[in-house]
Design a protein around this motif. Structure first.
Motif, PDB file in Angstrom:
ATOM      1  N   PHE B 130       0.835  -1.200   0.000  1.00  0.00           N
ATOM      2  CA  PHE B 130       0.000   0.000   0.000  1.00  0.00           C
ATOM      3  C   PHE B 130       0.871   1.251   0.000  1.00  0.00           C
ATOM      4  N   PHE B 133       1.695   2.051  -3.385  1.00  0.00           N
ATOM      5  CA  PHE B 133       0.617   2.819  -4.013  1.00  0.00           C
ATOM      6  C   PHE B 133       0.764   4.306  -3.699  1.00  0.00           C
ATOM      7  N   VAL B 134       1.019   4.603  -2.419  1.00  0.00           N
ATOM      8  CA  VAL B 134       1.171   6.010  -2.027  1.00  0.00           C
ATOM      9  C   VAL B 134       2.374   6.633  -2.750  1.00  0.00           C
ATOM     10  N   GLU B 137       1.451   7.466  -6.174  1.00  0.00           N
ATOM     11  CA  GLU B 137       0.617   8.674  -6.247  1.00  0.00           C
ATOM     12  C   GLU B 137       1.474   9.918  -6.112  1.00  0.00           C
ATOM     13  N   ILE B 141       1.616  12.603  -9.052  1.00  0.00           N
ATOM     14  CA  ILE B 141       1.065  13.964  -9.000  1.00  0.00           C
ATOM     15  C   ILE B 141       2.175  14.975  -9.273  1.00  0.00           C
ATOM     16  N   TYR B 144       2.516  14.953 -13.011  1.00  0.00           N
ATOM     17  CA  TYR B 144       1.481  15.720 -13.718  1.00  0.00           C
ATOM     18  C   TYR B 144       1.907  17.181 -13.812  1.00  0.00           C
ATOM     19  N   VAL B 163      -2.896  11.873 -17.369  1.00  0.00           N
ATOM     20  CA  VAL B 163      -3.492  11.954 -16.035  1.00  0.00           C
ATOM     21  C   VAL B 163      -4.664  10.982 -15.923  1.00  0.00           C
ATOM     22  N   LEU B 167      -4.934   7.821 -13.441  1.00  0.00           N
ATOM     23  CA  LEU B 167      -5.954   7.745 -12.391  1.00  0.00           C
ATOM     24  C   LEU B 167      -6.674   6.408 -12.462  1.00  0.00           C
ATOM     25  N   THR B 171      -6.773   3.427  -9.587  1.00  0.00           N
ATOM     26  CA  THR B 171      -7.959   2.703  -9.119  1.00  0.00           C
ATOM     27  C   THR B 171      -7.730   1.196  -9.207  1.00  0.00           C
TER      28      THR B 171
END
Lengths: 105, 512
Positions: B130, B133-134, B137, B141, B144, B163, B167, B171
């Motif tokens: 997990f 995952f962070v 992200e 970001i 981006y 983007v 995203l 998910t």
């Protein structure tokens, strides 16, 4: 309850995928949002569904607290990402002159 | 100090980002120095980390001192240290190049750049799914922001695709992490490896689905066929130093695939062992082919470089499909292909600045000033990217072919041939087909395309640009000259990856 949760996740994901495949940026953003709702519900269910039990260790059955922490993280990140993609969609609308995801009419 | 070494690569860029954000009133020159010093510090930390794990040690850092698998751990093993060193060296030259004006095109370039490094470092070092995952992200970001830095219609259009796709990827990642937690009851990667060996029949389907969803997510990050179509537009349209830094981003996906493949679904994982084997090699070869076809069709150098990034991922994952020797060869190829791709992106920008009418498109243009320098640098980059002797790309390909089996040889050699053709075509169009046009009479209507004969003027000053380009070329040379020790080291990494028991033991303790 299991059937209801499963159905909610399925319907949300289905609607999300359908909307993401649209050509306009607003439905796509909505679709992404629905998919993130679906995954949040799904993460809840990964700790197995339990009603009326204390979190962490009680006697016998207990509610698994870890998925709740994961959902919280996922909500925060999903919220920020949605805000960002909305701003980007607006920017694309301004720069490209229309709201098609490929920038064409 | 040594006890906290594994967290320093994560903390250093984060601290620099916060510092840069807090001091955004400082003059640009000061901010550039802070950014460069921060990256230099990260290189020093990465070297320290590499030396600390050089004998195959696995350093485990328990955040908040919670023991695994309940707390999150950072795990610095030789693989993570090797990739950290590659990333930070690449970042140094990207940030030097950005100081040549790119960082003035929008706000907060250096903040986003450091956050990007923060996310990448966390992705390499984390031992928790997990947390991975962070980390994704965070690096996404930041990416981006970097991708859209400077704005413009082309960047916004490519950025929107990038983007939205990522995203959706995030998910999927959450679905995958949820499935793995639901079936194995843990998110710690070492614990997943341990639990996977004893997964019950009722949960096996869930675990396999989760694992394969993870494959899809990592394939999207790595730009594996069929999930690669976002890459050429995004990388070719963004600013050059950003594209150069992004050369490592697809490798983060490849790293995650390798880690999942060797640890979570590694040889000790019982029914889940070798979960990716069916998919990895065919998709990798198809990606290699698609990348080379794209490279042949590319109209300009930045797009050619972007397609070569895709091809390099195909070759990298082909290498990872051939056991210990293949992984060792792939890990030697990884820094080489990263540096070569970054070098091509920076050269494309150099040509864009010097060829006013046709930018880096393969169309005739007036002769470049100092064409020997730029042509020579392009030749070097092309030899490196195509994997021709004598540079490290050739050595890497040689090692990959030695590890690979018969039919794959044909694919890899054909891909190398196509890559050479694409790069030769690019070079001859960019440097040999100069335009010789008569001077139009004074009363002629103005032409849109600059057709005056003679040489093009240089842009005002480019010392940083040249430093970055020659620095990256120097890294490739260093990798060539240090091929012996480097290959020995990657071999040791591969040996360690083939026995995930040591990783599991380092994180969780206990038997084995």
């Amino acid at each position: 309850m299991e059937a209801l949760i499963a159905l909610s996740i399925g319907v949300l994901t289905g609607c999300g995928v359908y909307l993401v495949l649209r050509a306009r940026s607003f439905p796509v953003v909505l679709g992404l949002t629905l998919m993130s709702y679906a995954v949040n519900l799904f993460l809840f269910a990964t700790g197995r569904l339990v009603i009326g039990q204390p979190p962490v260790i009680g006697g016998g059955t207990y509610t698994d607290p870890l998925p709740q922490a994961l959902v919280l993280t996922a909500i925060v990140i999903g919220f920020a990402m949605t805000a960002f993609v909305i701003m980007l969609a607006l920017r694309a609308r301004a720069e490209l002159g229309n709201d098609h995801v490929d920038g064409e009419r | 100090m040594n006890a906290h070494l594994p967290i320093l690569p994560v903390l250093a860029p984060f601290a620099a980002a916060v510092l840069l954000l807090a001091m955004r009133g400082l003059p640009m020159a000061t901010r550039r120095w802070i950014a460069v010093i921060s990256v230099l510090a990260q290189i020093a930390i990465a070297v320290g980390l590499l030396m600390a794990v050089a004998e195959g040690e696995i350093l485990v850092y328990r955040l908040g001192d919670w023991p695994a698998p309940w707390g999150i751990v950072l795990v610095a093993d030789p693989l993570a240290a090797w990739l950290m060193l590659t990333t930070t060296l690449l970042a140094l030259f990207a940030v030097i190049h950005a100081g040549d004006g790119t960082d003035r095109q929008g706000r907060h370039f250096h903040v986003l750049f450091q956050m990007q490094l923060f996310g990448i470092a966390m992705a390499f070092l984390t031992g928790d799914l997990f947390n991975l995952f962070v980390a994704f992200e965070i690096l996404l970001i930041a990416s981006y922001g970097l991708l859209l830095h400077g704005g413009g219609a082309a960047r916004v259009r490519a950025g929107l695709h990038y983007v939205i796709l990522n995203l959706i990827g995030s998910t999927l990642f959450l679905f995958a992490a949820g499935l793995i937690y639901a079936s194995l009851g843990t998110l710690n990667m070492a614990d997943i490896a341990r639990q996977a060996g004893s997964v019950g029949a009722e949960n096996l389907g869930l675990a396999r689905t989760g694992g394969l969803l993870l494959f899809a997510v990592f394939a999207l990050k790595a730009a594996l066929l069929p999930l690669f179509l976002w890459l050429p537009g995004a990388y070719a349209n963004t600013a050059a130093p950003v594209a150069a830094l992004f050369a490592i981003m697809t490798k983060v996906g490849a790293y995650a695939l390798l880690r999942a493949d060797t640890l979570m679904f590694g040889p000790d994982s019982g029914a889940l062992a070798g979960l990716y084997e069916t998919w990895r090699l065919p998709l990798a070869l198809a990606t290699l082919a698609a990348g080379m076809i794209g490279a042949l069709a590319a109209p300009n150098l930045a797009r050619l470089a972007a397609w070569l990034v895709i091809a390099s991922i195909g070759l990298l994952l082909t290498a990872f499909s051939f056991g210990t020797a293949g992984i060792a060869a792939g890990l030697y190829y990884l820094p080489h292909s990263t540096f070569a791709a970054a070098l091509l992106f920076l050269l494309a920008e150099a040509l864009r600045r010097r060829r006013h009418a046709s930018a880096d498109f393969f169309t005739p243009e007036r002769d470049l000033r100092r064409h020997a320098l730029w042509g020579g640098l392009f030749f070097f980059a092309a030899v490196a990217a195509a994997g021709l002797p004598p540079l490290s790309g050739f050595l890497a390909k040689f090692m990959i072919l030695r590890a690979a089996s018969g039919p794959v040889w044909v694919a890899v050699l054909l891909a190398a041939l196509f890559g050479t053709i694409a790069l030769a075509r690019a070079g001859s169009a960019l440097f040999f087909s100069t335009r010789t046009v008569e001077i139009p009479p004074a009363d002629a209507p103005p032409v849109l395309v600059d057709q005056r004969p003679g040489e093009l003027p240089d842009p005002p000053s480019a010392p940083r640009e040249l430093t970055a380009i020659i620095g990256l070329a120097g890294l490739i040379l260093a990798l060539t000259f240090a091929a012996g020790p480097a290959a020995q080291f990657t071999d040791r990494i591969a040996q360690q990856l083939s026995t995930p028991g040591s990783y599991v033991h380092a994180v969780l303790g206990g038997e084995r």
